[in-house]
Each structure stands twice: as C-alpha cells, then as structure tokens.
Motif scaffolding. Structure first.
Motif: not given
Length: 146
Positions: A39-43, A45, A59, A63-65, A70
């Motif tokens: 989990e990370g950034y609400g999702q 991976w 993801s 997601v916009q990388i 990051s």
C-alpha cells in the motif's frame, strides 16, 4: 493481486494493459518476479522485474507520476536505469526534465486522437465550436474580456 496476497518473491505471469481504450493496444503477457508489493498513496502497488533488468510498476488506479523519486520505495535503484517509459503528457516535466534527472525526453503521440491525446482539435466535440477558442480558431477578443 492484493486479494491474492501478492508479495515480493512471488512469480508473476499475467497479461497487462489494453484496458483503457483502443489506443492502449492489446494486452501483453509479462513473466517475471514481484520485487515489491504494498500500500502507498492510497492504493496497492506491485513492482515486477522481468527480462534483462526491466521493471514494470502496476497501480490500482491511473496515476500521474510527476517525479522519479516518488518511485524509490518500489524501485530503490531508480537512478540506474537507462530508459524509463511513462504514460504521461505534461506533468512529468518538472520532476524528470527541469531537475536534470532525464538527459533526453522523447514524446510519443499516436496518430489517432485517443484518450489523453494532445490533439484536442481532433476529438469529436458536440457542444463546442473550437473555431471560437484559442488556439484552434481566431476568436475576437474585446477590451472587456481581456
């Protein structure tokens, strides 16, 4: 993959891609090993290593990388790669180009105006006359609107 309990060290053999629209093309089979999952950034991976030191990061949602660092939690050696492919149009500039991380950036745009195209004049607008809007038309601007 989350429901299946995917974790680092697990084998990965799955078709990916081809889901958003026809511009995504057909799914592609990737066979490799999961090097990170969590989990990370609400999702959720998943990071898969395959082939000759290739890495695929999956993801849950689009997601916009915006900058490479990051991704360090998933790929600690992010700075060692010769090539990175990111499905993005503009938001990556500051994090990859302006900071000097990327020596070269190649932009690739499909011939057709698919999802996420930069060719906005090619999309099938139904309620807008693009001739009335910059940069596609030559609209007259009054003093009151400037």
């Amino acid at each position: 993959m989350k429901a299946a309990g995917a974790k680092a060290g697990d084998a990965f053999d799955m078709e990916i891609g081809g889901l958003a629209d026809e511009s995504a093309g057909d799914p592609v089979r990737i066979q490799g090993t999961i090097s990170a999952a969590g989990e990370g950034y609400g999702q959720f991976w998943v990071c898969v290593r395959f082939g000759r030191n290739n890495v695929l990061i999956l993801s849950t949602y689009l997601v916009q990388i915006m900058e490479p660092f990051s991704l360090k939690a998933l790929v600690p050696d992010i700075g060692t790669f010769d090539v990175m492919a990111i499905k993005s149009r503009v938001h990556f500039r500051r994090g990859f180009d302006d900071n000097g991380f990327a020596r070269t950036i190649l932009l690739v745009e499909p011939d057709e105006p698919f999802l996420g195209t930069t060719r906005l004049d090619k999309l099938p607008y139904k309620n807008v006359d693009l001739a009335q809007f910059y940069p596609y038309g030559n609209p007259e601007f009054s003093e009151a609107s400037s």
